[in-house]
Write an enzyme that holds these catalytic residues in place. Structure first.
Site, mmCIF file in Angstrom:
data_model
loop_
_atom_site.group_PDB
_atom_site.id
_atom_site.type_symbol
_atom_site.label_atom_id
_atom_site.label_comp_id
_atom_site.label_asym_id
_atom_site.label_seq_id
_atom_site.Cartn_x
_atom_site.Cartn_y
_atom_site.Cartn_z
ATOM 1 N N THR A 126 0.812 -1.213 0.000
ATOM 2 C CA THR A 126 0.000 0.000 0.000
ATOM 3 C C THR A 126 0.853 1.275 0.000
ATOM 4 O O THR A 126 1.981 1.271 0.531
ATOM 5 C CB THR A 126 -0.900 -0.007 1.252
ATOM 6 O OG1 THR A 126 -1.494 1.276 1.425
ATOM 7 C CG2 THR A 126 -0.116 -0.322 2.530
ATOM 8 N N ASP A 127 0.281 2.351 -0.525
ATOM 9 C CA ASP A 127 0.956 3.661 -0.475
ATOM 10 C C ASP A 127 1.088 4.177 0.962
ATOM 11 O O ASP A 127 1.890 5.061 1.238
ATOM 12 C CB ASP A 127 0.214 4.689 -1.342
ATOM 13 C CG ASP A 127 -1.243 4.921 -0.955
ATOM 14 O OD1 ASP A 127 -1.733 4.285 0.012
ATOM 15 O OD2 ASP A 127 -1.908 5.742 -1.619
ATOM 16 N N GLU A 128 0.302 3.598 1.880
ATOM 17 C CA GLU A 128 0.286 4.139 3.249
ATOM 18 C C GLU A 128 1.619 3.924 3.973
ATOM 19 O O GLU A 128 1.878 4.556 4.989
ATOM 20 C CB GLU A 128 -0.884 3.548 4.043
ATOM 21 C CG GLU A 128 -2.212 3.875 3.382
ATOM 22 C CD GLU A 128 -3.426 3.586 4.245
ATOM 23 O OE1 GLU A 128 -3.303 3.624 5.475
ATOM 24 O OE2 GLU A 128 -4.500 3.339 3.671
ATOM 25 N N TYR A 150 -1.650 -0.174 11.080
ATOM 26 C CA TYR A 150 -1.848 -0.893 9.815
ATOM 27 C C TYR A 150 -0.670 -0.675 8.874
ATOM 28 O O TYR A 150 -0.041 -1.632 8.403
ATOM 29 C CB TYR A 150 -3.153 -0.437 9.133
ATOM 30 C CG TYR A 150 -3.213 -0.787 7.651
ATOM 31 C CD1 TYR A 150 -3.301 -2.118 7.225
ATOM 32 C CD2 TYR A 150 -3.166 0.212 6.662
ATOM 33 C CE1 TYR A 150 -3.334 -2.438 5.869
ATOM 34 C CE2 TYR A 150 -3.205 -0.101 5.315
ATOM 35 C CZ TYR A 150 -3.286 -1.421 4.916
ATOM 36 O OH TYR A 150 -3.315 -1.741 3.577
ATOM 37 N N LYS A 154 2.264 -3.197 7.509
ATOM 38 C CA LYS A 154 2.480 -3.453 6.078
ATOM 39 C C LYS A 154 3.935 -3.154 5.700
ATOM 40 O O LYS A 154 4.558 -3.905 4.942
ATOM 41 C CB LYS A 154 1.530 -2.606 5.214
ATOM 42 C CG LYS A 154 0.075 -3.019 5.254
ATOM 43 C CD LYS A 154 -0.190 -4.404 4.668
ATOM 44 C CE LYS A 154 0.042 -4.476 3.171
ATOM 45 N NZ LYS A 154 -0.348 -5.823 2.645
HETATM 46 P P1 NAD Z 1 -9.633 -7.360 2.755
HETATM 47 O O1 NAD Z 1 -9.571 -7.038 4.220
HETATM 48 O O2 NAD Z 1 -10.891 -7.148 2.013
HETATM 49 O O3 NAD Z 1 -9.220 -8.888 2.531
HETATM 50 C C1 NAD Z 1 -8.169 -9.512 3.222
HETATM 51 C C2 NAD Z 1 -8.307 -11.005 3.024
HETATM 52 O O4 NAD Z 1 -7.221 -11.642 3.710
HETATM 53 C C3 NAD Z 1 -9.601 -11.592 3.627
HETATM 54 O O5 NAD Z 1 -10.151 -12.534 2.734
HETATM 55 C C4 NAD Z 1 -9.122 -12.262 4.908
HETATM 56 O O6 NAD Z 1 -9.939 -13.353 5.290
HETATM 57 C C5 NAD Z 1 -7.727 -12.705 4.492
HETATM 58 N N1 NAD Z 1 -6.834 -12.894 5.641
HETATM 59 C C6 NAD Z 1 -6.627 -12.029 6.678
HETATM 60 N N2 NAD Z 1 -5.728 -12.548 7.527
HETATM 61 C C7 NAD Z 1 -5.334 -13.735 7.004
HETATM 62 C C8 NAD Z 1 -4.401 -14.726 7.416
HETATM 63 N N3 NAD Z 1 -3.688 -14.593 8.543
HETATM 64 N N4 NAD Z 1 -4.236 -15.815 6.617
HETATM 65 C C9 NAD Z 1 -4.950 -15.976 5.492
HETATM 66 N N5 NAD Z 1 -5.866 -15.073 5.068
HETATM 67 C C10 NAD Z 1 -6.036 -13.963 5.809
HETATM 68 O O7 NAD Z 1 -8.423 -6.532 2.117
HETATM 69 P P2 NAD Z 1 -8.304 -5.913 0.648
HETATM 70 O O8 NAD Z 1 -8.856 -4.538 0.670
HETATM 71 O O9 NAD Z 1 -8.782 -6.887 -0.344
HETATM 72 O O10 NAD Z 1 -6.715 -5.786 0.547
HETATM 73 C C11 NAD Z 1 -5.927 -6.815 -0.047
HETATM 74 C C12 NAD Z 1 -4.477 -6.386 -0.014
HETATM 75 O O11 NAD Z 1 -4.310 -5.168 -0.725
HETATM 76 C C13 NAD Z 1 -3.944 -6.113 1.400
HETATM 77 O O12 NAD Z 1 -2.635 -6.586 1.475
HETATM 78 C C14 NAD Z 1 -3.971 -4.607 1.523
HETATM 79 O O13 NAD Z 1 -2.973 -4.162 2.420
HETATM 80 C C15 NAD Z 1 -3.660 -4.209 0.091
HETATM 81 N N6 NAD Z 1 -4.168 -2.885 -0.304
HETATM 82 C C16 NAD Z 1 -5.482 -2.573 -0.118
HETATM 83 C C17 NAD Z 1 -5.957 -1.334 -0.516
HETATM 84 C C18 NAD Z 1 -7.407 -0.943 -0.355
HETATM 85 O O14 NAD Z 1 -7.767 0.200 -0.621
HETATM 86 N N7 NAD Z 1 -8.300 -1.843 0.041
HETATM 87 C C19 NAD Z 1 -5.078 -0.402 -1.087
HETATM 88 C C20 NAD Z 1 -3.737 -0.759 -1.265
HETATM 89 C C21 NAD Z 1 -3.292 -2.016 -0.873
#
Ligand code: NAD
Length: 327
Positions: A126-128, A150, A154
């Site tokens: 993430t950009d964060e 968070y 990350k």
């Molecule tokens: P989300 O919270 O919707 O999904 C996370 C998934 O990971 C869920 O299905 C959860 O059950 C699973 N999970 C959590 N802990 C786990 C573990 N210990 N073992 C196995 N599975 C596990 O998140 P998202 O929004 O889909 O984000 C996905 C990725 O993208 C993350 O790494 C997040 O940091 C990154 N990201 C998200 C955004 C955003 O805006 N949502 C932006 C940039 C990066």
């Protein structure tokens, strides 16, 4: 045949990737055989994969479980890690799970990939991790200065993944992206939270002065960028996937109100989030040099997302009822 393991594939972005992969969205891997490994936390939901049900193998498990990974990871050509605790507000309330999954989980997964000799690994980030920037944009060598539990977790996971490249030669690439939106996003995140509150006749909680700036990207564009990095990115390198619409939270709220034909009387001002980053901004020149370009204009993507939430109450109502008014 390309055998692909998607960890966290039942979450918002991971499930988008899997649906796209299994419906021909990434032609280079049209022959993919897919395993989804997911712990199914509150954010993981197999209903997110209903459109491709029966077309992937599922492992219910934790990326911190080395024994499980030793059984599941071998034999895969590619591992993409989307698994994370992802909601900043939850990390402010309670940070332990964030460190466990986002740091220890990444280390355990990288070790399993190394042990199994997986030839291609992508860690989604993430950009964060860069903190907050008033003007300009970060490129990939900007210093990490995360502010929330968070983003700090990350950043820890990113450092571990890169250490596995530098120390052991694990062929892992990292992606860092801005704020995502789209269908199947858990209704604690701002766009689905606001949209579903408004659809239910309620109000929306706007943090502080509403001036915090986020760079929005549709999950389809994010996943397209991840796919390009998986296919053509260099091991040990970080790639940014920038958004297409830099908006203050006030502007975003206005767009959502407009999309639903509602007024500002539905907006409730609430105290600012602790440690709230003011602005994120990524430069994506490195990924564009590989041929990346976002394809979803924000207004079109937002309208489609609002329509999806209007048409899919069955998906989000049970989640909102169990989550209360989390944000
Ligand atoms: P989300 O919270 O919707 O999904 C996370 C998934 O990971 C869920 O299905 C959860 O059950 C699973 N999970 C959590 N802990 C786990 C573990 N210990 N073992 C196995 N599975 C596990 O998140 P998202 O929004 O889909 O984000 C996905 C990725 O993208 C993350 O790494 C997040 O940091 C990154 N990201 C998200 C955004 C955003 O805006 N949502 C932006 C940039 C990066």
């Amino acid at each position: 045949m390309t055998r692909i393991l998607v960890t966290g594939g039942a979450g918002f972005i991971g499930s988008h990737y899997v649906r796209e992969l299994l419906t021909g969205g990434y032609p280079a891997w049209a022959d993919a055989e897919v395993t989804v490994l997911d712990r199914l936390t509150y954010a993981g939901n197999l209903a997110n994969l209903a459109p491709v049900e029966g077309r992937y193998a599922f492992e219910h498990g934790d990326i911190c479980d080395a024994g499980l990974l030793a059984r599941v990871v071998p034999g895969h050509d590619v591992v993409l890690n989307f698994a994370a605790e992802s909601h900043v507000d939850r990390s402010i309330a309670s940070a332990g799970e964030f460190v466990r999954t986002n740091v220890l989980g990444v280390q355990t997964l990288m070790q399993a990939c190394l042990d199994a000799g997986v030839p291609r690994v992508v860690q989604v980030s993430t950009d964060e991790v860069y903190g907050s920037v008033e003007t300009g944009s970060w490129d990939e060598d900007a210093p990490l200065a995360p502010n929330s539990p968070y983003s700090a977790a990350k950043a820890g996971g990113d450092m571990i993944a890169l250490a596995y490249f530098r120390t052991h030669g694990l062929p892992v690439s990292l992606t860092r992206c801005g704020n995502n939106y789209g269908s199947y996003q858990y209704p604690e995140k701002v766009i689905p939270l606001f949209a579903t509150n408004l659809m239910d006749g309620g109000s929306v909680p706007l943090y502080g002065d509403g001036g915090n700036v986020r760079d929005w990207i549709h999950a389809a564009d994010h996943c397209r960028g991840i796919q390009l990095v998986a296919e053509r990115g260099a091991p040990g390198e970080v790639y940014h996937i920038a958004g297409t619409a830099e908006l203050t939270n006030l502007e975003l709220t206005g767009r959502l109100l407009d999309a639903l034909g509602l007024g500002w009387d539905r907006v409730e001002r609430v105290a600012d989030r602790k440690g709230h980053d003011r602005r994120y901004s990524l430069s994506d020149a490195k990924l564009r040099a590989l041929g990346y370009a976002p394809m979803v204009p924000f207004d079109e993507g937002l309208a489609g997302t609002v329509r999806w939430y209007e048409a899919n109450r069955d998906w989000w109502e049970p989640l909102k009822n169990s989550a209360g008014r989390d944000r």
